[in-house]
Motif scaffolding. Structure first.
Motif: not given
Length: 254
Positions: A123-126, A184-187, A205-206
């Motif tokens: 999402g944008a914030a993350d 792959i960066v999972l925010a 990052l989750t």
């Protein structure tokens, strides 16, 4: 920026148990009220606190009542505050340390980011909190958000030296874009089925992502909380602490 010797550290939104944990390692820390952040921050400055750590649930509210630095402004959050010069000077410096701590964690993991390609999902914030990783030297960056305009905005804000691709998270082209990425960066959120391949490395990052049976490697970010706390304390107190010595404090702050 050096703190006044023995000046206390304010803990905004944290428990009294957290304050005790700080004192056990030689840091004078006091929990303070947080119902009126403007008044609390002014009182901390007047009383010559060294700085403050802000609980994650109050990071957005703190950013709204302070003048944050560029990283904090970009993320819309503040997690560390330094009070400099006491009441007379009015110096208050607010920052958000996650971006630098993330870069520390990736570098400490040994991952070779320079010249590689990365795909950021969330999402944008993350994503606003994760995208500073681009500073590590990635050349090609894909950005996939829930809403395409957000991805396009982030792509425009990247350095001119980075070749950026923006798309919506549900775009069928996402799998094809992922095939060209190394990292792959999972925010936030979850990974689409079939996206990870054996040649990928996942930076999750989750705390919820998994490589499953893909054969992909996983970036070790176990040191991130301690690295971040070290950054927060450096900003708030002016003192350097070894991240490995902060493991007990990290647990107390959760």
């Amino acid at each position: 920026m050096s703190a006044i010797p023995d000046a206390p550290l304010a803990l905004i939104g944290y428990s009294s148990q957290a304050a005790r944990a700080f004192r056990e390692v030689g840091l004078v820390a006091l929990t303070v009220p947080h119902d009126d952040l403007t008044a609390v921050l002014e009182a901390c400055r007047t009383l010559r606190f060294a700085g403050a750590l802000v609980h994650p649930t109050l990071e957005i509210a703190a950013a709204e009542v302070l003048d944050p630095d560029p990283d904090a402004r970009r993320a819309g959050r503040v997690d560390a505050v330094a009070f400099t010069g006491g009441a007379a000077s009015g110096g208050v410096h607010a920052t958000y340390t996650l971006a630098d701590a993330l870069m520390d964690a990736v570098e400490e993991s040994g991952y070779a980011a320079r010249g590689a390609s990365a795909l950021f999902l969330g999402g944008a914030a993350d994503l606003a909190r994760a995208l500073p990783l681009v500073r590590l030297g990635f050349e090609h960056v894909g950005i996939a958000t829930d809403h395409l305009p957000d991805a396009e905005r982030f792509a425009r804000e990247l350095p001119a030296s980075v070749r950026a691709f923006a798309l919506g998270r549900r775009d069928p082209a996402l799998i094809s874009l992922a095939e060209r990425a190394d990292l792959i960066v999972l925010a936030s959120g979850s990974l689409p089925a079939g996206l990870l391949q054996p040649y990928h490395t996942l930076a999750d990052l989750t705390g919820q992502g998994t490589t499953g049976t893909s054969g992909a490697a996983r970036l070790d970010l176990a040191a991130l909380p301690a690295l971040r706390l070290a950054r927060q304390l450096l900003h708030a107190t002016g003192q350097r602490y070894r991240p490995e010595a902060l493991a007990g404090l990290v647990g107390a702050l959760v």
